[in-house]
Enzyme design. Structure first.
Site, mmCIF file in Angstrom:
data_model
loop_
_atom_site.group_PDB
_atom_site.id
_atom_site.type_symbol
_atom_site.label_atom_id
_atom_site.label_comp_id
_atom_site.label_asym_id
_atom_site.label_seq_id
_atom_site.Cartn_x
_atom_site.Cartn_y
_atom_site.Cartn_z
ATOM 1 C CE1 TYR A 147 -3.822 -3.613 -7.970
ATOM 2 C CE2 TYR A 147 -1.524 -1.824 -7.568
ATOM 3 C CZ TYR A 147 -2.622 -2.517 -8.243
ATOM 4 O OH TYR A 147 -3.563 -1.267 -9.732
ATOM 5 C CG HIS B 219 -3.641 4.609 -2.774
ATOM 6 N ND1 HIS B 219 -5.571 4.043 -3.281
ATOM 7 C CD2 HIS B 219 -3.754 4.435 -2.225
ATOM 8 C CE1 HIS B 219 -5.456 3.451 -2.602
ATOM 9 N NE2 HIS B 219 -5.307 3.134 -1.486
ATOM 10 C CB SER C 190 -1.095 -0.088 1.076
ATOM 11 O OG SER C 190 -2.026 1.163 0.878
ATOM 12 N N GLY D 211 -6.355 -0.645 17.184
ATOM 13 C CA GLY D 211 -5.442 -0.568 17.810
ATOM 14 C C GLY D 211 -4.678 -0.716 16.747
ATOM 15 N N GLY D 212 -4.786 -0.762 15.967
ATOM 16 C CA GLY D 212 -3.020 -0.574 14.390
ATOM 17 C C GLY D 212 -2.230 0.228 15.010
ATOM 18 N NE ARG D 213 4.824 -0.289 13.509
ATOM 19 C CZ ARG D 213 5.313 0.598 12.518
ATOM 20 N NH1 ARG D 213 4.975 1.249 11.258
ATOM 21 N NH2 ARG D 213 6.547 0.885 12.607
#
Length: 386
Positions: free
Chosen positions: A191, A188, A174, A344-346
């Site tokens: 894949y 942007h 990404s 809660g992702g990075r």
């Protein structure tokens, strides 16, 4: 991108379950799948997805795949997982090399991370360069476990089988590239590949898989030759596999990047697809590879042409207003971004898609007939460029 610190799931437009229209509950550890199950059309499933915490690494590994996926430096596996990982890492390298070549000095900052049970990722960010205000290119490989409700939702039907937790695999690249010059467009691309394993207590259950992705660009000013060039490269990539792909995925892109509260699109489109598994798997792997390989020839010549054009404060202010729209879409509507924020992702990987600067003005309306108005009109009324 993942329920617990996954770069993959929080990348722009990249949530492995996005094709099943995830909705989010107030509890950050749960997700609701709203894809209807046969005979139970009103059933909303609540489930959690388990993914391990990432660990920083000092070096890039040969592969992020588990040993059980049978990949070694001397003998590459022929699995789709292995070849897709090879493809996304090559795409990351080629785009970063092209960006650094344009920059003429500034380099990407790289963070590498892994998980004890397998998987990991590489985040690369270049900020405040000579040409790019901010450029991020991330790859991730994720292993996790979904509950049986999620597996049945992924199948799209009810089943008499009562499987236990279902292992899954997801991988993707990404990127968002924001140039400094207002005449050079933002790009942007993303894949991704998703696959489930059979539940351990139902070894004969079918494996589910799908591909998703797309490439789109967001200019502040329209140069028709640039728009036609960009879309022609997307069409060429699509036409190698199916002549219906470009018109289908171009419309999908226009529909997906729609800012409902503004009644306009984020930019001038490109291609977008998700939940794609109704073609041969090898064909779709080749298609995703072709699309990823088309990023540099579709975009870099445009940046080379526009990066040194003279511009005024008015041009820069309009670019920042359009970047405000970019922020609005990503934080309000983008499935991958909102998924990462709510679970809660990075955070650094989630917000890497946002521009370094943006602008909001009260009730701003460009004067009809101006170049700014022409861009806004094209975002409100999508056009067929080729």
């Amino acid at each position: 991108m993942a329920s617990h610190s996954s770069t993959l799931l929080s990348s722009p437009t990249f949530a492995p379950f996005s094709s099943h229209r995830l909705h989010y509950s107030p509890n950050p550890s749960t997700l609701r799948f709203s894809r209807p199950i046969r005979n139970k059309p009103n059933l909303a499933l609540r489930c959690s997805v388990s993914i391990e915490k990432e660990v920083p690494e000092t070096e890039r590994p040969f592969t992020f795949l588990r040993d059980s996926d049978d990949v070694t430096p001397s003998s590459s596996s022929s699995s789709v997982r292995a070849r897709f990982e090879t493809m996304i890492r090559a795409a990351q390298d080629s785009v970063c090399d092209a960006i650094e070549a344009i920059e003429g000095g500034p380099k990407f900052k790289e963070d590498v991370w892994s998980r004890p049970g397998g998987g990991g990722g590489i985040s690369r960010v270049l900020q405040d360069g000579n040409v790019f205000e901010k450029a991020g290119v991330n790859v991730s490989v994720v292993y996790g476990v979904m509950p049986p409700e999620a597996y049945r939702a992924a199948k799209g039907s009810a089943s008499d089988q009562k499987p236990g937790p279902v292992p899954f695999f997801a991988a993707g690249v990404s990127s968002v590239l924001h140039p400094k010059n207002p005449f050079a467009p933002t790009l942007h691309f993303n894949y991704r590949y998703f696959e489930t394993d059979a539940p351990k207590d139902v070894p004969g259950a079918p494996r589910q898989w799908w591909f998703g992705g797309g490439t789109d660009f967001t200019p502040a000013y329209i140069f028709e030759e640039d728009v036609k060039h960009f879309h022609s490269i997307q069409k060429q990539a699509c036409d190698k596999f199916d002549p219906s792909f470009y018109p289908r995925f171009k419309k999908w892109c226009d529909d997906y990047f729609y800012i409902k509260h503004r009644d306009e699109r984020r930019g001038l489109g490109g291609i977008f697809f998700d939940d794609l598994n109704d073609y041969d798997q090898e064909m779709l792997l080749s298609f995703a590879t072709e699309c990823a390989n088309s990023v540099v020839p579709a975009y870099i010549p445009i940046v080379e042409k526009r990066k040194d054009m003279e511009f005024t404060e008015q041009h820069k202010a309009w670019q920042q207003l359009r970047r405000g729209r970019y922020v609005e879409f990503n934080l309000v509507y983008d499935r991958g971004t909102t998924f990462g924020l709510k679970t809660g992702g990075r955070i650094e990987s989630i917000l890497v898609s946002l521009p370094l600067s943006a602008r909001w003005e009260y009730d701003h309306k460009p004067e009809e007939g101006t170049e700014e108005w022409k861009l806004l009109d094209a975002c409100i009324n999508p056009k067929e460029w080729i």
